[in-house]
Motif scaffolding. Sequence first.
Motif, mmCIF file in Angstrom:
data_model
loop_
_atom_site.group_PDB
_atom_site.id
_atom_site.type_symbol
_atom_site.label_atom_id
_atom_site.label_comp_id
_atom_site.label_asym_id
_atom_site.label_seq_id
_atom_site.Cartn_x
_atom_site.Cartn_y
_atom_site.Cartn_z
ATOM 1 N N TRP A 47 48.389 30.280 46.835
ATOM 2 C CA TRP A 47 48.821 29.812 45.770
ATOM 3 C C TRP A 47 48.042 28.943 44.641
ATOM 4 C CZ3 TRP A 47 53.154 30.505 42.638
ATOM 5 C CH2 TRP A 47 53.507 29.470 41.715
ATOM 6 N N GLU A 48 47.188 28.119 45.295
ATOM 7 C CA GLU A 48 46.383 27.011 44.767
ATOM 8 C C GLU A 48 45.087 27.766 44.176
ATOM 9 O OE1 GLU A 48 47.251 23.988 44.017
ATOM 10 O OE2 GLU A 48 49.126 23.867 45.033
ATOM 11 N N TYR A 49 44.664 28.653 44.897
ATOM 12 C CA TYR A 49 43.691 29.468 44.425
ATOM 13 C C TYR A 49 44.096 30.428 43.174
ATOM 14 C CZ TYR A 49 39.436 32.459 44.366
ATOM 15 O OH TYR A 49 38.264 33.001 43.951
ATOM 16 N N LEU A 50 45.195 30.881 43.368
ATOM 17 C CA LEU A 50 45.669 31.728 41.965
ATOM 18 C C LEU A 50 45.854 30.733 40.891
ATOM 19 C CD1 LEU A 50 46.900 34.200 40.823
ATOM 20 C CD2 LEU A 50 49.127 33.437 41.822
ATOM 21 N N ILE A 51 46.484 29.643 40.884
ATOM 22 C CA ILE A 51 46.509 28.836 39.748
ATOM 23 C C ILE A 51 45.290 28.344 39.350
ATOM 24 C CG2 ILE A 51 47.748 26.610 39.028
ATOM 25 C CD1 ILE A 51 49.638 28.760 39.695
ATOM 26 N N ALA A 52 44.183 27.810 40.298
ATOM 27 C CA ALA A 52 43.131 27.271 39.714
ATOM 28 C C ALA A 52 42.051 28.400 39.180
ATOM 29 C CB ALA A 52 42.533 26.653 40.875
ATOM 30 N N ASN A 53 42.108 29.499 39.605
ATOM 31 C CA ASN A 53 41.023 30.551 39.304
ATOM 32 C C ASN A 53 41.560 31.878 38.440
ATOM 33 O OD1 ASN A 53 38.640 29.642 41.187
ATOM 34 N ND2 ASN A 53 40.422 29.331 42.507
ATOM 35 N N PHE A 54 42.868 31.722 37.983
ATOM 36 C CA PHE A 54 43.220 32.844 37.233
ATOM 37 C C PHE A 54 42.376 32.920 35.840
ATOM 38 C CE2 PHE A 54 45.817 35.388 34.394
ATOM 39 C CZ PHE A 54 46.205 36.319 35.079
ATOM 40 N N PRO A 55 41.830 33.939 35.623
ATOM 41 C CA PRO A 55 41.029 33.821 34.444
ATOM 42 C C PRO A 55 41.787 33.803 33.344
ATOM 43 C CG PRO A 55 40.454 35.961 35.844
ATOM 44 C CD PRO A 55 41.589 35.109 36.455
ATOM 45 N N GLY A 56 41.289 32.839 32.240
ATOM 46 C CA GLY A 56 41.802 32.661 31.120
ATOM 47 C C GLY A 56 42.948 31.564 31.433
ATOM 48 N N ARG A 57 43.053 30.675 32.439
ATOM 49 C CA ARG A 57 44.120 29.865 32.665
ATOM 50 C C ARG A 57 43.860 28.784 31.663
ATOM 51 N NH1 ARG A 57 48.234 27.461 34.321
ATOM 52 N NH2 ARG A 57 48.136 25.931 35.806
ATOM 53 N N PRO A 58 45.119 28.353 31.113
ATOM 54 C CA PRO A 58 44.874 27.589 30.019
ATOM 55 C C PRO A 58 44.661 26.005 30.353
ATOM 56 C CG PRO A 58 47.292 27.883 30.714
ATOM 57 C CD PRO A 58 46.620 28.913 31.264
#
Length: 296
Positions: free
Chosen positions: A285-296
């Motif tokens: 979960w933490e990796y997804l939140i931190a590394n999703f391309p285009g994360r605001p």
Amino acid sequence: MRLEWLEYFITTANVGSISAAAERHRVTRPAVSTALRKLEQEVGRELFLKGRAGVTLTAEGVQVLEQAKQVMAIIEDMRAGSAAGPVDIVVDSQSSLVQYLNENIVAPFRTLHPNIHVRLRPVHIGDAAEEFRNGSRMSVVLDGKEARVLERVRHFGCETVLLGTVRRKIFLGSGHRLAGKSTLEPEDLKSEYIAYYSGGLNHISGRYAPYFAGEYRLADMEDVLSLAVRNEAVVILPELTVRCARLVRKGALVEKDIPLTGIEKNPPIHAVRIPRLSSAEELFWEYLIANFPGRP
């Protein structure tokens, strides 16, 4: 941020002395001091106040200490899990996002954590909220607003995080009569058919159907794209749909902006989770939140 910085920080906070922390970890005092200084620089806050009797935590240091303990607890669980064998976790996602997430999130995550196997399970957007009632723990959803997914999962006590927005595009065959037109007009769509993946259920893309001459609802994404490649229909999908991007690169499809007003063309994409996750799930979960391309 390095793991030993957190270890030295927690020990120093517990014993109230940099020298004592260095002794416990069997390193030099300067090594601990340097680690603590770098940690303060990274978090942007002063963590300790120095005095004659040793060091004490600042108010900010108390907050960081709790977070550091949580991180170390997850790491310890992961170490225990590693000794026990591979860990499997399941994440729900819409079919159009699965390949994108596999390539941009799951693959690099697996490189960092080879002992955690993440399986993306395709679900229909209309069923995403109900899956949490049936035992799902994490999901990545697109167009949650229109399907009322976010409203429903929050009712179940789930947490949601905005990952960003994506752009929808019209994809049509490279040999299509409109392929060479730089800008499409609403009138161009009135003589065309739209195809979309429905899985036997109504799909959000179906809201575009009234602007076309007709529609094809298909239960297989390959069939949807085949119609577009054969110039028998056009499709509207997020531009991050991997199969569309590959067909564009191969020259089989071209993409165009949607010429319609009053319709959301940049829908949000959210991550959804239940309140309590396993250590492995928390790590993903933490990796997804931190590394999703285009994360605001």
